[in-house]
Design a protein around this motif. Structure first.
Motif, PDB file in Angstrom:
ATOM      1  N   SER A   1       0.851  -1.200   0.000  1.00 37.60           N
ATOM      2  CA  SER A   1       0.000   0.000   0.000  1.00 37.60           C
ATOM      3  C   SER A   1       0.883   1.245   0.000  1.00 37.60           C
ATOM      4  O   SER A   1       0.840   2.057   0.929  1.00 37.60           O
TER       5      SER A   1
ATOM      6  N   ASP B   1      -0.759   4.883   0.612  1.00 30.63           N
ATOM      7  CA  ASP B   1      -1.806   5.073   1.622  1.00 30.63           C
ATOM      8  C   ASP B   1      -1.229   4.784   3.007  1.00 30.63           C
ATOM      9  O   ASP B   1      -1.206   3.645   3.459  1.00 30.63           O
TER      10      ASP B   1
ATOM     11  N   LEU C   1      -3.657   3.123   5.517  1.00 25.78           N
ATOM     12  CA  LEU C   1      -3.806   1.687   5.318  1.00 25.78           C
ATOM     13  C   LEU C   1      -2.571   0.937   5.821  1.00 25.78           C
ATOM     14  O   LEU C   1      -2.680  -0.149   6.399  1.00 25.78           O
ATOM     15  N   GLN C   2      -1.407   1.520   5.633  1.00 27.67           N
ATOM     16  CA  GLN C   2      -0.183   0.919   6.160  1.00 27.67           C
ATOM     17  C   GLN C   2      -0.264   0.772   7.674  1.00 27.67           C
ATOM     18  O   GLN C   2       0.080  -0.276   8.238  1.00 27.67           O
TER      19      GLN C   2
ATOM     20  N   LEU D   1      -2.985   0.650   9.506  1.00 28.27           N
ATOM     21  CA  LEU D   1      -4.005  -0.342   9.836  1.00 28.27           C
ATOM     22  C   LEU D   1      -3.432  -1.751   9.735  1.00 28.27           C
ATOM     23  O   LEU D   1      -3.618  -2.588  10.631  1.00 28.27           O
ATOM     24  N   GLU D   2      -2.734  -2.022   8.661  1.00 27.81           N
ATOM     25  CA  GLU D   2      -2.140  -3.345   8.456  1.00 27.81           C
ATOM     26  C   GLU D   2      -1.132  -3.657   9.561  1.00 27.81           C
ATOM     27  O   GLU D   2      -1.126  -4.749  10.140  1.00 27.81           O
TER      28      GLU D   2
END
Length: 227
Positions: free
Chosen positions: A34, A37, A40-41, A43-44
């Protein structure tokens, strides 16, 4: 379960190594999958960290599963382990964390050691580390002092995943992990110059949490220790 000290030290080393490998490795993978983003990074990275904490604590808790010098120090302060044990665990945690960072770098074909250039400094981030560590220690010892040690793995995993998001520092909350993350110039890294104050704030948060545990849980239903 009764275990000898070498096994406990080994469990702390192995557990912290896997924890840091997961934090750093998932950060590298997130940045590659990602790249455009950052949210998103994060979140992961946070989901993987929370999940691996649950797995590692469930697996190693019958031996020893603090993986954190601040948690270990509070265990000693509350009389659950000796200060000699705490010192040995802390050394194992720092060594294990360093091994985990190196292995994560190598898994993704990066240099074994590359000092991070990601500066993390400022009053807001420092306060974030106090809050993150205070909350973590409170979660752990709230379970211990109320005799619900079987909930620690899930509580800690959930708390850390959440604290990635509600603290400005993304919740390092662990001196061994903080030191290890300076050896990887990747998403999860931290500039070596930022490390000392982060660790100082973690110690402050742990001390405040220990005092709060005494107030909220004045008697220990489970004297056997946190992990």
């Amino acid at each position: 379960m009764t275990t000898d000290l070498p096994r406990k030290v080994a469990a702390e080393l192995v557990g912290t190594a896997f924890l840091v490998a997961a934090v750093v490795g998932s950060g590298i993978m997130a940045a590659r999958l990602s790249p455009d983003d950052v949210g998103l990074q994060l979140l992961e990275n946070s989901l993987v960290t929370g999940a691996v904490l649950v797995a590692l604590i469930l697996t190693l808790q019958p031996v020893s599963a603090s993986f954190n010098p601040v948690v270990t120090a509070v265990e000693a302060l509350l009389g659950h382990i000796s200060w000699r044990e705490a010192g040995l665990y802390a050394v194992a945690q720092v060594l294990g964390g360093t091994v985990g960072a190196v292995v994560a770098n190598l898994m993704f074909e990066l240099d074994a050691v590359s000092f991070s250039t990601q500066e993390r400094t400022g009053a807001g981030l420092w306060l974030g580390e106090v809050v993150a560590t205070l909350g973590l220690v409170l979660v752990v010892f709230g379970a211990v002092r109320s005799g619900r040690t079987e909930t620690i793995a899930f509580a800690v995993g959930a708390y850390i995943s959440a604290a990635y998001w509600f603290t400005s520092s993304t919740s390092f909350a662990n001196p061994a992990v903080t030191l290890a993350r300076m050896f990887s110039d990747t998403f999860a890294g931290i500039d070596p110059a930022s490390v000392p104050v982060f660790i100082l704030m973690q110690i402050l948060g742990g001390g405040l949490a220990a005092a709060l545990v005494h107030v909220l849980f004045p008697t220990a239903d489970d004297p056997g220790g946190a992990t």
